[in-house]
Motif scaffolding. Structure first.
Motif, PDB file in Angstrom:
ATOM      1  N   VAL A  64      -5.600  -3.753   2.315  1.00  0.00           N
ATOM      2  CA  VAL A  64      -6.726  -3.009   1.960  1.00  0.00           C
ATOM      3  C   VAL A  64      -6.055  -1.568   1.551  1.00  0.00           C
ATOM      4  O   VAL A  64      -5.726  -0.861   2.484  1.00  0.00           O
ATOM      5  N   LEU A  65      -6.583  -1.074   0.460  1.00  0.00           N
ATOM      6  CA  LEU A  65      -6.244   0.398  -0.071  1.00  0.00           C
ATOM      7  C   LEU A  65      -7.584   1.377   0.299  1.00  0.00           C
ATOM      8  O   LEU A  65      -8.534   0.963  -0.175  1.00  0.00           O
ATOM      9  N   MET A  66      -7.386   2.036   1.443  1.00  0.00           N
ATOM     10  CA  MET A  66      -8.567   2.536   2.044  1.00  0.00           C
ATOM     11  C   MET A  66      -8.492   4.236   1.747  1.00  0.00           C
ATOM     12  O   MET A  66      -7.578   4.853   2.221  1.00  0.00           O
ATOM     13  N   ASP A  67      -9.561   4.503   0.927  1.00  0.00           N
ATOM     14  CA  ASP A  67      -9.897   6.104   0.963  1.00  0.00           C
ATOM     15  C   ASP A  67     -10.258   6.610   2.251  1.00  0.00           C
ATOM     16  O   ASP A  67     -10.814   5.830   3.078  1.00  0.00           O
ATOM     17  N   VAL A 120      -3.791  -2.290   6.247  1.00  0.00           N
ATOM     18  CA  VAL A 120      -4.487  -1.325   5.560  1.00  0.00           C
ATOM     19  C   VAL A 120      -3.300   0.109   5.354  1.00  0.00           C
ATOM     20  O   VAL A 120      -2.744   0.514   5.747  1.00  0.00           O
ATOM     21  N   VAL A 121      -3.606   0.384   3.853  1.00  0.00           N
ATOM     22  CA  VAL A 121      -2.931   1.552   3.449  1.00  0.00           C
ATOM     23  C   VAL A 121      -3.876   2.723   3.108  1.00  0.00           C
ATOM     24  O   VAL A 121      -4.938   2.697   2.492  1.00  0.00           O
ATOM     25  N   ALA A 122      -3.645   3.742   3.814  1.00  0.00           N
ATOM     26  CA  ALA A 122      -4.626   4.926   3.699  1.00  0.00           C
ATOM     27  C   ALA A 122      -4.329   5.726   2.614  1.00  0.00           C
ATOM     28  O   ALA A 122      -3.141   5.827   2.155  1.00  0.00           O
ATOM     29  N   LEU A 123      -5.342   6.360   1.896  1.00  0.00           N
ATOM     30  CA  LEU A 123      -5.292   7.283   0.703  1.00  0.00           C
ATOM     31  C   LEU A 123      -5.888   8.516   1.110  1.00  0.00           C
ATOM     32  O   LEU A 123      -6.984   8.487   1.618  1.00  0.00           O
ATOM     33  N   ALA A 167      -0.958   0.867   7.989  1.00  0.00           N
ATOM     34  CA  ALA A 167       0.297   0.552   7.871  1.00  0.00           C
ATOM     35  C   ALA A 167       1.201   1.763   7.138  1.00  0.00           C
ATOM     36  O   ALA A 167       2.324   1.828   7.018  1.00  0.00           O
ATOM     37  N   GLY A 168       0.233   2.650   6.515  1.00  0.00           N
ATOM     38  CA  GLY A 168       1.178   3.781   5.882  1.00  0.00           C
ATOM     39  C   GLY A 168      -0.159   4.646   5.031  1.00  0.00           C
ATOM     40  O   GLY A 168      -1.068   4.206   5.299  1.00  0.00           O
ATOM     41  N   TYR A 169       0.459   5.354   4.071  1.00  0.00           N
ATOM     42  CA  TYR A 169      -0.709   6.160   3.528  1.00  0.00           C
ATOM     43  C   TYR A 169      -0.123   6.616   2.135  1.00  0.00           C
ATOM     44  O   TYR A 169       1.458   6.511   1.836  1.00  0.00           O
ATOM     45  N   LEU A 170      -0.698   6.886   1.168  1.00  0.00           N
ATOM     46  CA  LEU A 170      -0.617   7.618  -0.246  1.00  0.00           C
ATOM     47  C   LEU A 170      -1.252   8.824  -0.215  1.00  0.00           C
ATOM     48  O   LEU A 170      -2.244   9.049   0.140  1.00  0.00           O
ATOM     49  N   LEU A 171      -0.533   9.653  -1.283  1.00  0.00           N
ATOM     50  CA  LEU A 171      -1.363  10.795  -1.547  1.00  0.00           C
ATOM     51  C   LEU A 171      -2.183  10.485  -2.461  1.00  0.00           C
ATOM     52  O   LEU A 171      -1.930   9.623  -3.341  1.00  0.00           O
TER      53      LEU A 171
END
Length: 217
Positions: free
Chosen positions: A58-61, A85-88, A106-110
């Motif tokens: 799941v790509l999560m805002d 889940v990858v946080a945004l 599990a991680g995050y993106l800008l």
């Protein structure tokens, strides 16, 4: 490898459309659904769980109405621990990202991440690895409260394990690198987390950077 199934959660339709368009260009990742807020995501995932059709990642805002990404991430990891889940987020939200990682991301993106970084984060999550953006990691480590225990509590082998975890290695990668079984690697990782009072591999990675055991992911 089988196709990675991704579920998009963002309250901006244009962001979801952009992500979907990018993933459509990739052979190994497909978008299987989307939601405009955390509660809608949980409702959709509940229906998918009943049908045996949960996504892999799941790509999560993080900033959304009704239920934000932090609350949604925590609920997803409690209900469906096999779903990553990858946080945004944005660069200025260090504390929010820290809390999201504690919730199980599990991680995050800008928000301004390059397209290839989005794909890399999803693939890393699918492999059970931690995706840390170096620039944000430096910001996060300044806000990370260090546990009272130090690296001296670890055995030499556990310090090796911690460094490998900080570099995003999965249990299988660790087992291969140290010529041990995957089960033994998993036990070592668990012992490291327990000794340092940490809740996740991501926290361990951030802690290792903060303590100077590694220079970055």
């Amino acid at each position: 490898m089988s196709t990675i199934r991704v579920f998009l959660v963002d309250d901006h339709a244009v962001v979801r459309r952009g992500m979907r368009a990018f993933f459509e260009m990739l052979d190994d990742i497909e978008v299987v659904g989307e939601a405009g807020d955390g509660q809608a995501a949980l409702d959709e995932l509940a229906a998918r769980a009943t049908a045996g059709d949960l996504p892999d990642v799941v790509l999560m805002d993080l900033l959304m109405p009704r239920l934000d990404g932090i609350g949604a991430t925590k609920a997803i990891k409690q209900l469906y621990p096999q779903v990553e889940v990858v946080a945004l987020t944005s660069f200025s939200e260090a504390e929010r990202v820290h809390v999201a990682l504690e919730a199980g991301a599990a991680g995050y993106l800008l928000k301004d991440a390059e397209a290839d970084q989005v794909g890399a984060a999803v693939r890393a999550a699918m492999r059970g690895q931690v995706h840390l953006d170096p620039a944000v990691a430096r910001t996060l480590t300044r806000s990370l409260v260090a546990p009272q225990r130090t690296a001296t509590a670890l055995t030499p082998r556990e310090r090796e394990i911690l460094v490998l975890v900080a570099h995003g290695k999965s249990n299988r990668d660790i087992a291969d690198a140290l010529v041990i079984s995957e089960r033994t690697a998993r036990t070592h990782v668990s012992n490291v987390l327990n000794k340092l009072g940490l809740a996740s591999r991501t926290q361990a990675a951030l802690w290792a950077v903060r303590e100077g055991l590694v220079t970055g992911p």
